[in-house]
Design a protein around this motif. Structure first.
Motif, short mmCIF file in Angstrom:
data_model
loop_
_atom_site.label_atom_id
_atom_site.label_comp_id
_atom_site.label_asym_id
_atom_site.label_seq_id
_atom_site.Cartn_x
_atom_site.Cartn_y
_atom_site.Cartn_z
N ALA A 81 0.84 -1.20 0.00
CA ALA A 81 0.00 0.00 0.00
C ALA A 81 0.87 1.25 0.00
O ALA A 81 0.57 2.23 -0.70
N VAL A 82 1.95 1.23 0.76
CA VAL A 82 2.86 2.38 0.79
C VAL A 82 3.47 2.61 -0.58
O VAL A 82 3.53 3.75 -1.08
N VAL A 83 3.92 1.52 -1.23
CA VAL A 83 4.50 1.65 -2.57
C VAL A 83 3.47 2.17 -3.56
O VAL A 83 3.75 3.10 -4.35
N GLY A 84 2.26 1.61 -3.52
CA GLY A 84 1.24 2.04 -4.47
C GLY A 84 0.83 3.48 -4.26
O GLY A 84 0.67 4.24 -5.23
N ILE A 85 0.66 3.89 -3.01
CA ILE A 85 0.28 5.28 -2.74
C ILE A 85 1.40 6.23 -3.11
O ILE A 85 1.15 7.33 -3.65
N LEU A 132 3.57 5.88 -5.48
CA LEU A 132 3.53 6.04 -6.94
C LEU A 132 2.36 6.92 -7.36
O LEU A 132 2.48 7.75 -8.28
N ASN A 133 1.23 6.75 -6.69
CA ASN A 133 0.05 7.55 -7.05
C ASN A 133 0.26 9.03 -6.77
O ASN A 133 -0.15 9.89 -7.56
N VAL A 134 0.89 9.36 -5.64
CA VAL A 134 1.06 10.77 -5.30
C VAL A 134 2.14 11.44 -6.15
O VAL A 134 2.22 12.68 -6.20
N VAL A 173 3.15 4.62 -16.97
CA VAL A 173 3.83 3.47 -16.35
C VAL A 173 3.64 3.51 -14.83
O VAL A 173 3.34 2.48 -14.19
N ILE A 174 3.79 4.67 -14.24
CA ILE A 174 3.65 4.79 -12.79
C ILE A 174 2.24 4.44 -12.35
O ILE A 174 2.04 3.69 -11.38
N TYR A 175 1.24 4.94 -13.08
CA TYR A 175 -0.15 4.66 -12.70
C TYR A 175 -0.51 3.17 -12.87
O TYR A 175 -1.24 2.60 -12.07
N VAL A 176 0.02 2.54 -13.92
CA VAL A 176 -0.25 1.11 -14.13
C VAL A 176 0.37 0.28 -13.02
O VAL A 176 -0.27 -0.62 -12.44
N ILE A 177 1.63 0.58 -12.69
CA ILE A 177 2.30 -0.16 -11.62
C ILE A 177 1.56 0.05 -10.29
O ILE A 177 1.34 -0.90 -9.52
N ALA A 178 1.17 1.30 -10.02
CA ALA A 178 0.45 1.59 -8.77
C ALA A 178 -0.86 0.81 -8.69
O ALA A 178 -1.22 0.28 -7.64
N SER A 179 -1.59 0.72 -9.82
CA SER A 179 -2.86 -0.01 -9.84
C SER A 179 -2.65 -1.49 -9.55
O SER A 179 -3.39 -2.09 -8.78
#
Length: 666
Positions: free
Chosen positions: A70-74, A76-78, A134-140
């Motif tokens: 969750a930390v990694v995904g968030i 990337l999202n921010v 790329v960042i949004y895909v990885i985060a998803s």
């Protein structure tokens, strides 16, 4: 019994010597005093929530991985809005580069690296946008896998909770079920646990990502513009105050909602189970009216809970929109003054949306979380209920069936003594009949042998071993019991007979059925022994159900047999046949027989006459009749005369004297 009747009467307290005490009402498993109605109280939210989350303890490692993801995904999202802000700056710089150099402030040109006449750098713009994708895909993908792990951990925790409740129910004393409506208990172990599962599944993962998003967004907002960040954070205390005020009010309504749900389920279960009786007495309108009242109460509580908690989300959206307007105005002024780039303002507006959205989600999930915690508290009440005493570790060797009561005292209610200083002995192979008026304590006596209830004083021994010193299963495996209230489960007749002895062969099952006259009616059924009995047992008669339960006890071949009005539902002719089967069943084993039909226990070795929890007489059938005491009165009330004819009104044969009433015959 080895002792004489006279000696035994001396060992038992006579009724006259018994201390005067209030008479207890009907005997049986449901004797316990009605439980107090649950007192309505407000939910202690935080401790209950902490305890609920404690059930996730065994999933620590999985949850730790989920939190990391969750930390990694968030993270990337921010990063996304900053990257998109850079893309906006590239477009804005390319647009300004086509303007005359005199119109571009030098500081803006330097900050945006504007090259006069260069236009939009599409190569750089494409690189930035590709990086954002790329960042949004990885985060998803990361957040999807994180949600998968969290939901798996929740379902395993709920699985363990169901097992805990099931194990707890098996450890609860019978008195707990005497006080608890079945529908209410079923609602707790089904509806409430399901609601806990849904609440955790829909909130836990989202709450985790929402809180991490808020933290990440706050950091990025201060990086972009500390002034705008302070403005955005003003909404946080306002949000907390509104959520707290609404949450306190709605929590009480959620408690009432699930309480009324349990009460409604209890009413429906009771009305459905007794629907035939309801129709017979013409009480359908009253039952429907009672249902409407309970349904209306549940509707009001549910509507109020959902309505009040539902006001959280629109309130948060209103505050978020005000915050958006303020940031847009202040950000536009700072762009005009040259202290912020257009891309930074765009990124900050995105962050403001990312900041208010999780807050709104958390607020909107508050009703789900409150509902789940309210249900969890009802489940915890079951888990916290007082259990029966711990299992002993003693050993009960091969049982001959000698049962002895030594100064036994027992009461369902401490203020209403039922059995006081009772002593008796049943020798191996003897049939002990227990008779007496309703409420005398007959069924209580055999329930104590089965350890359905624990003694207040004295002890009961089997072959010299105190039954309180051996495990309940070890004790009950040596005892066969046939109750007045028959119980059959959904399954075949063969499975129901073999319930007490799962490893029995088909030949043994058929032999038990033949001995108890079940075989006589089974062949008239379409599928014979494979006929499936439904949950209500409506496809067999009451008498046939009772015969099946007798066959079940016959097949178990116990050392000690307890018959509680075991032939109350069979017809007179079948009763005679069953009595013969009972004689065979009672051979070479100790038997306790509770009977209201005194004709069924004439051949008992000893008859105990109970009244107000005390043995007032004992002896054989003929001995008790000769004494003309309590047993004589009971027997006389059943067999003296079916119809008494008043001598003055009775017609005289051939004009002679009136015919006297028939005399008692033995």
């Amino acid at each position: 019994m080895t002792e004489s009747v006279a000696d035994k009467e001396n060992a038992v307290q006579p009724k006259a010597a018994a201390p005067e005490r209030p008479k207890y009402q009907p005997s049986g498993p449901s004797l316990g005093p009605p439980g107090p109605k649950p007192v309505e109280k407000s939910m202690n939210f935080l401790p209950s929530l902490k305890r609920l989350l404690g059930h996730l303890g065994p999933e620590r490692k999985v949850l730790a991985v989920a939190i990391f993801l969750a930390v990694v995904g968030i993270l990337l999202n921010v990063l996304g809005p900053i990257i998109l802000g850079a893309a906006t700056d590239v477009i804005f710089a390319g647009f300004l580069s086509t303007r005359p150099a005199s119109e571009i402030p030098p500081d803006v040109a330097a900050r945006l690296n504007i090259v006069p006449g260069a236009g939009i750098d599409f190569a750089r713009l494409g690189q930035i946008l590709l990086g954002a994708i790329v960042i949004y895909v990885i985060a998803s993908l990361v957040l999807w896998f994180q949600g998968y792990l969290v939901n798996g951990a929740i379902q395993r925790s709920i699985f363990r909770m169901r097992n805990e409740v099931e194990a707890k129910i098996n450890r609860l004393p019978l008195s707990y079920f005497d006080r608890q409506p079945r529908g209410e208990l079923l609602s707790r172990v089904t509806n409430d646990i399901d609601n806990v599962s849904q609440s955790l599944q829909q909130t836990l993962s989202q709450l985790l990502t929402a809180l991490l998003t808020v933290i990440g967004v706050i950091v990025m907002m201060f990086v972009v513009s500390p002034v705008l960040a302070v403005i955005a954070l003003i909404t946080v205390p306002v949000t907390i105050v509104i959520t707290t005020l609404i949450g306190k009010r709605s929590q009480k309504l959620f408690v009432e909602q699930w309480k009324s749900t349990g009460e409604l389920n209890a009413h429906i279960e009771e009305a459905y189970s007794g629907h035939t009786l309801v129709r017979v007495f013409g009480r359908s309108k009253e039952v429907a009216a009672d249902f409407d009242e309970r349904n209306q109460r549940m509707f009001k509580a549910s509507f109020g809970a959902q309505f009040v908690s539902g006001t959280i989300m629109p309130s948060m959206m209103f505050i978020g929109n005000l915050n958006y307007v303020v940031i847009a105005v202040v950000g536009g002024l700072r762009v005009a003054s040259g202290t912020l780039s257009l891309g930074d303002v765009q990124a900050f507006i995105q962050y403001s949306r990312m900041f208010t959205q999780p807050l709104t989600q958390v607020a909107s999930m508050a009703n789900l979380l409150q509902s789940g915690v309210a249900s969890a508290e009802r489940v915890f009440e079951v888990l916290d209920s007082e259990e029966q005493s711990a299992e002993a570790t003693g050993v009960l060797d091969s049982t001959r069936g000698r049962v002895e009561f030594e100064h036994v005292s027992f009461s369902y209610d401490p203020d209403k003594p039922l059995i006081t200083d009772l002593s008796l002995t049943a020798e191996p192979g003897q049939t002990v009949a227990i008779v007496g008026p309703t409420g005398a304590g007959k069924t209580t006596l055999v329930n104590l042998i089965m350890r359905f209830y624990e003694l207040n004083g004295g002890r009961i021994t089997m072959d010299g071993v105190d039954i309180a010193t051996v495990p309940r299963n070890a004790l009950r495996s040596r005892i066969g019991m046939v109750l007045q209230d028959t119980w059959l489960f959904h399954g075949t007749i063969k499975d129901n007979i073999a319930y007490g002895r799962p490893g029995a062969t088909d030949a043994e099952i058929v032999a038990a059925a033949e001995a108890t006259y079940v075989d006589r009616f089974v062949h008239s059924l379409p599928d014979g022994y494979d006929t499936v009995i439904d949950e209500e047992g409506s496809n067999v008669s009451a008498g046939e159900k009772q015969l099946i339960t007798i066959a079940r006890a016959f097949l178990a071949d116990p050392a000690l047999l307890i018959l509680d009005e075991a032939t109350s539902s069979v017809d007179t002719r079948t009763e005679l046949l069953v009595q013969q089967a009972m004689s065979a069943l009672r051979a070479d084993r100790t038997s306790f027989v509770i009977a209201h039909r005194l004709s069924t226990i004439r051949d008992a070795d000893v008859i105990l006459v109970m009244e107000d929890g005390a043995i007032v007489e004992l002896g054989t059938h003929n001995e008790l009749l000769d004494r003309q005491g309590h047993y004589f009165d009971l027997y006389n009330s059943q067999f003296a005369a079916a119809i008494e004819i008043d001598e003055e009104e009775a017609p005289a044969p051939s004009g002679g004297a009136p015919t006297p009433a028939p005399a008692l015959r033995r």
